[in-house]
Design a protein around this motif. Structure first.
Motif, PDB file in Angstrom:
ATOM      1  N   LYS A  21     -28.441 -35.536  40.810  1.00 37.02           N
ATOM      2  CA  LYS A  21     -27.943 -36.161  39.585  1.00 37.02           C
ATOM      3  C   LYS A  21     -26.620 -35.550  39.120  1.00 37.02           C
ATOM      4  CE  LYS A  21     -31.556 -38.855  39.074  1.00 37.02           C
ATOM      5  NZ  LYS A  21     -32.850 -38.619  38.445  1.00 37.02           N
ATOM      6  N   ARG A  22     -25.864 -36.365  38.383  1.00 41.55           N
ATOM      7  CA  ARG A  22     -24.598 -35.892  37.798  1.00 41.55           C
ATOM      8  C   ARG A  22     -24.756 -35.770  36.290  1.00 41.55           C
ATOM      9  NH1 ARG A  22     -20.391 -39.820  38.985  1.00 41.55           N
ATOM     10  NH2 ARG A  22     -19.342 -38.464  40.466  1.00 41.55           N
ATOM     11  N   VAL A  23     -24.238 -34.678  35.751  1.00 41.90           N
ATOM     12  CA  VAL A  23     -24.263 -34.500  34.303  1.00 41.90           C
ATOM     13  C   VAL A  23     -22.841 -34.264  33.796  1.00 41.90           C
ATOM     14  CG1 VAL A  23     -24.965 -32.105  34.623  1.00 41.90           C
ATOM     15  CG2 VAL A  23     -25.216 -33.135  32.394  1.00 41.90           C
ATOM     16  N   ILE A  24     -22.519 -34.934  32.686  1.00 43.04           N
ATOM     17  CA  ILE A  24     -21.203 -34.775  32.059  1.00 43.04           C
ATOM     18  C   ILE A  24     -21.387 -33.903  30.830  1.00 43.04           C
ATOM     19  CG2 ILE A  24     -19.270 -36.014  30.973  1.00 43.04           C
ATOM     20  CD1 ILE A  24     -19.749 -36.783  33.880  1.00 43.04           C
ATOM     21  N   LEU A  25     -20.528 -32.903  30.669  1.00 43.41           N
ATOM     22  CA  LEU A  25     -20.626 -32.013  29.514  1.00 43.41           C
ATOM     23  C   LEU A  25     -19.376 -32.135  28.655  1.00 43.41           C
ATOM     24  CD1 LEU A  25     -22.079 -30.458  32.114  1.00 43.41           C
ATOM     25  CD2 LEU A  25     -22.571 -28.806  30.321  1.00 43.41           C
ATOM     26  N   PHE A  26     -19.585 -32.083  27.345  1.00 45.57           N
ATOM     27  CA  PHE A  26     -18.448 -32.109  26.416  1.00 45.57           C
ATOM     28  C   PHE A  26     -18.471 -30.857  25.552  1.00 45.57           C
ATOM     29  CE2 PHE A  26     -16.699 -33.246  22.168  1.00 45.57           C
ATOM     30  CZ  PHE A  26     -15.371 -33.329  22.561  1.00 45.57           C
ATOM     31  N   SER A  27     -17.419 -30.048  25.704  1.00 48.14           N
ATOM     32  CA  SER A  27     -17.312 -28.800  24.964  1.00 48.14           C
ATOM     33  C   SER A  27     -16.268 -28.956  23.866  1.00 48.14           C
ATOM     34  CB  SER A  27     -16.891 -27.687  25.934  1.00 48.14           C
ATOM     35  OG  SER A  27     -16.779 -26.467  25.259  1.00 48.14           O
ATOM     36  N   TYR A  28     -16.631 -28.573  22.634  1.00 44.85           N
ATOM     37  CA  TYR A  28     -15.682 -28.676  21.521  1.00 44.85           C
ATOM     38  C   TYR A  28     -15.628 -27.378  20.736  1.00 44.85           C
ATOM     39  CZ  TYR A  28     -13.458 -30.039  17.163  1.00 44.85           C
ATOM     40  OH  TYR A  28     -12.590 -30.094  16.091  1.00 44.85           O
ATOM     41  N   GLY A  29     -14.412 -26.895  20.504  1.00 46.74           N
ATOM     42  CA  GLY A  29     -14.234 -25.743  19.627  1.00 46.74           C
ATOM     43  C   GLY A  29     -13.195 -26.099  18.579  1.00 46.74           C
TER      44      GLY A  29
END
Ligand code: ACO
Length: 448
Positions: free
Chosen positions: A349-357
């Motif tokens: 499976k593919r997972v997309i991550l969104f990081s916000y600072g």
């Protein structure tokens, strides 16, 4: 090195917590504001014997022990944190005794900081190192550690605390798709910590929400462009099996995922069927600025997103809802929730991550799962993290006790010459805790 990524993970959060329902009543907020309005169940916090250093010592020691990794095998150690206990001395250096006692002082890396993004910067540094010509064949180790505390007021229920350690190397069960990365960085004052005498941030809540969504739009747009260039086809949320967000509180995660579907609609992507098109059509002429304010759009896109949310996002929400915002550790705690909930189902499976600072810096990136081989297998990561057991063995404190602790720690922040209660009765064996800060501000810890 091939398939560089995350080989192993460990998570630690304080056993002390408060139910959002209870805090809501104590704060005189309307019923449901924290639980439904923010979407949060519970919030962890450090008591006076824990801090970001003790939590990171606990997470690192436990990871090395449980995966049987020789401390000599670590060649890079990177810490992401926005909790400042010292303006010069890095948290990384506090972790060095674990390695020094095994004769390993040859370890690159220091701390990275920019609000909740520091953990991602640390992770990229380690991954890039392993992929580079300066890699010496040893592992990288990333630690995200934060204690999120807010002054009394509307932001207080969005606190939390945790440390996460991640071992980085080649042939990982969780590998980076390194070409699929898109960032958005800009100068804004949405959440910042200019008052060095206080642990609390200055926060413009509404602005921080909009900045988060704007950064998401920009990163997703760039991500889709890169994907399309690489794969020669359009990207939509259907190409991601799971989407993991930095999670200050669950409501924002729901809104963010809906926003991705609105983006898919604007690009006429495959996730949007005829019924969805009809629902979103009235909003196609909104200006971007208007689209961030429109309640009706929020509602319509949430409806369109619901079945996708349940499948692709809901499994990532457990720890952030139970522990709260863990700043740098938040995204990776959401990711840990996914592994905990879906481990046997993740290979391929593919997972997309969104990081916000805040401030702001943001990146969207992609990871791919394989089962991996023991001890670095998904099933072993689940058993080492034992998320369910850790959540179950917590202690719910009364709001009065929570407020009292916040006051005490407010008073002690930046202070010297004090001895803590050394009361570690609530801590699990193996947990590090703060015992003393001496007259020269030097910090001392013990292990239960
Ligand atoms: N029942 C159900 N829902 C309710 C109730 C109720 N009784 N009362 C309020 N709500 C809803 C509101 O409608 C609102 O929902 P919406 O967002 O869909 O409009 C939600 O609960 C929150 O209520 P608000 O009045 O908007 O919240 P408030 O202004 O008090 O504070 C905020 C919320 C801004 C998130 C605040 O907690 C904060 O500043 N937190 C820190 C900043 C933050 O986390 N920003 C996110 C990105 S940056 C970062 O990670 C730090």
């Amino acid at each position: 090195a091939k398939n560089v990524g995350i080989l192993a993970m460990e998570i630690y959060f304080p056993p002390t917590c408060i139910k959002q329902e209870v805090l809501e009543a104590h704060d005189g907020a309307s019923k449901g504001k924290y639980t439904i309005g923010l979407g949060q169940d519970c919030m962890a916090f450090c008591s006076e014997v824990e801090d970001v250093i003790s939590m990171s010592m606990t997470a690192v020691t436990s990871l090395l022990e449980k995966y049987n990794v020789d401390p000599k095998q670590i060649g890079r150690l990177e810490v992401g944190s926005e909790t400042v206990l010292d303006k010069s001395k890095s948290i990384k250096t506090f972790l060095m005794p674990i390695f020094e006692k095994c004769g390993n002082t040859d370890i690159e890396g220091v701390d990275s900081s920019n609000a909740c993004y520091g953990g991602t910067a640390a992770l990229f540094n380690c991954v890039n190192w392993v992929e580079s010509s300066s890699w010496d064949g040893r592992y990288g180790l990333v630690v995200c550690t934060d204690s999120a505390v807010y002054a009394e007021g509307p932001a207080r229920p969005t606190g939390g605390a945790a440390a996460i350690a991640m071992l980085i190397g080649p042939n990982a069960p969780i590998a980076f798709e390194s070409k699929l990365r898109s960032s958005h960085m800009a100068h804004v004052y949405d959440f910042y910590k200019p008052d060095l005498a206080s642990e609390y941030p200055v926060v413009d809540g509404k602005l921080s929400q909009t900045c988060y969504l704007m950064a998401l739009d920009a990163c997703y747009k760039g991500f889709c462009q890169k994907f399309e260039k690489m794969e020669g086809k359009q990207f939509s949320v259907l190409d991601a099996d799971y989407v993991v967000f930095h999670s200050p509180y669950n409501k924002l995660v729901q809104k963010s995922f809906s926003r991705m579907l609105f983006n898919d609609f604007l690009r006429n992507a495959s996730s949007i069927d005829e019924a969805a098109k009809e629902k979103l059509a009235p909003f196609s002429s909104l200006s971007i600025e208007e689209s961030y304010q429109s309640r009706d759009l929020e509602k319509a896109s949430q409806q369109v997103a619901k079945p996708f949310y349940d499948a692709k996002v809901q499994p990532t929400t457990l720890i952030p809802k139970q522990v709260g915002n863990m700043y740098t550790a938040s995204l990776y705690a959401a990711f840990a929730s996914l592994i905990h909930n879906k481990s046997s189902d993740l290979a391929g499976k593919r997972v997309i991550l969104f990081s916000y600072g805040s401030g702001l810096s943001a990146t969207m990136f992609s990871l791919r799962f394989t089962e991996g081989e023991a001890p670095f297998s998904l099933s072993n990561i689940v058993s080492v993290m034992s998320v369910a057991e850790k959540l179950k063995s917590r202690h719910e404190l009364e709001p009065e006790k929570f407020v009292e602790l916040m006051k005490l720690m407010e008073h002690r922040y930046g202070g010297k010459d004090f001895i803590t209660s050394k009361d570690c009765s609530l801590l699990a064996p193996g947990t590090y805790y703060l015992t003393e800060v001496d007259s020269k501000y030097r910090r001392f810890y013990a292990k239960k």
